[in-house]
Every structure is written in C-alpha cells, then in structure tokens.
Write an enzyme that holds these catalytic residues in place. Sequence first.
Site: not given
Ligand SMILES: [Zn+2]
Length: 255
Positions: A58, A133, A56
């Site tokens: 981030h 996550d 992802h």
């Molecule tokens: Zn994350």
Amino acid sequence: MAAEIRLFTCLNDNFGYLIHDPATKATASIDAPEAAPIIKALEREGWTLTDILITHHHGDHVGGVAELKQKYGCRVVGPHDKSTKIADVDLRAGQGDVVKIGNLLARVLETPGHTLDHVSYVFDGEKALFAADTLFSIGCGRVFEGNYPMMWESLLKLRALPDDFKLYCGHEYTAANVKFALTVEPDNAALKARAEEVTRLRAANKPTVPTLLGDEKKANVFLRADEPSVAAGVRMKGRSAAEVFGELRERKNKS
Ligand SMILES: [Zn+2]
C-alpha cells in the site's frame, strides 16, 4: 547495548518507526509512509538509514522508499510480490526468514488478509512486533485482498507471540477501535481500562502505541473471535471463530 526504537507520525495517521542497533549503528525504518518525517527523525538522532523493512504494497507504507533509498543507499527488504509489485526491493523475505539489521534479527511472519503480500516483522530479542495493517491496537486491518479465514489465521500467528512483546502497528486508529469494541464486549474490564487509557493519551495528544500483546489478547475483540463472550456479543454463539471474526470485521466496516 539494547536496541532503540523511535516512533513518530507520518501522513495523517500512519506511524513511522526506526529501530537502531547501537553496537553496529545499523538503523531500519519499518515501512516508509513518506520520506520527510523519517529523515527528520534520523537527523534528530544522528542515525543513518541502512535498511527499510516493507510490510505490504500500500502507498501509505511505501511512498517514501524511493527517496530514502536514493538518499541513503539503504537496503530495501520486502515481501514477495503477490497482487502488486513493490519497486526498489533488494531482498524478498517470506515466512520464517530472518533478516539481519546490524546485530538485530527480524523474523518474518507472513500475515496475509489485509493484502495478500502482508508480512509482519518480529524482533524476538527486543520483544517487538511490527504488525503494520494486520493487527492494530484493539483492532485489525480491513480485509481488502484476502478473506476472513485467512486474516483470522494471520491474527492467530501474532496472538501466539508472548504476552510481554510490544505491538507496534501501522496506524493510530485506537480510539475508533475502542468505541467499536465496546459495542461487542461492553463488560470486558480490560477493554474498559484500555478505553480510559486511550482517552487520556489522546487528550494529551500522545500515541496509544506501543501496547503489550498480553493486553491486546485481553481487550482486542478481533483477537478474541474464539471467545464465547465475543461470539455472544455479535449473536453468533456456536459459530466458528473465523465466522465470528468475519462478522466483527463486517460490523466494524459499517461502524
Ligand atoms: Zn495497508
């Protein structure tokens, strides 16, 4: 020859992971929190990075991508852009796609909730789940971009994997997760056993992952939102699993 997996710390509490295919010498990094510890781990093994599998967008998962790509000329696989564009991606992968790392096969599961673009990588042959996550040991990620029913559905996708699969997650958050989980299910024997194990591992400065998915199913309250004991633990008996999950996540956010 069996695949080899290496685990190490990046940044403060991120995990770095390398998976290596001895037959072809292909090596993938799961995410790239920062380049230096990944390069160090590669050099320690004498491996060359061929692929990065991004879960992802981030920053603490993609911060090292550009430097690693420049150094190794590796292929970068990432999710389809949803809320934020990820730079340097060569191949976009979605639900059901299979990515080859040498002879190893990584199956892509879309697991949105933490972010809208979050994917998890399942190596069925190696019985390994890289859930970043979405799913932590005894916890789950915060729901930043999706909503609670969406995150619960994502967790159900991961829960459907076999018990003997190992969970490799994105962060060393297990001790805090255990502390919270015990407020919900204080009498859960599997959770109490895990709490003791985590205390022992952390005291020895050892990582608490990987864990077996079967053990997570017994002890991780966020995977157990449809269990009556968990609903009772947050005084929501009779409510839907997604509602119970939302309440768990809200309480964890405030804990
Ligand atoms: Zn994350």
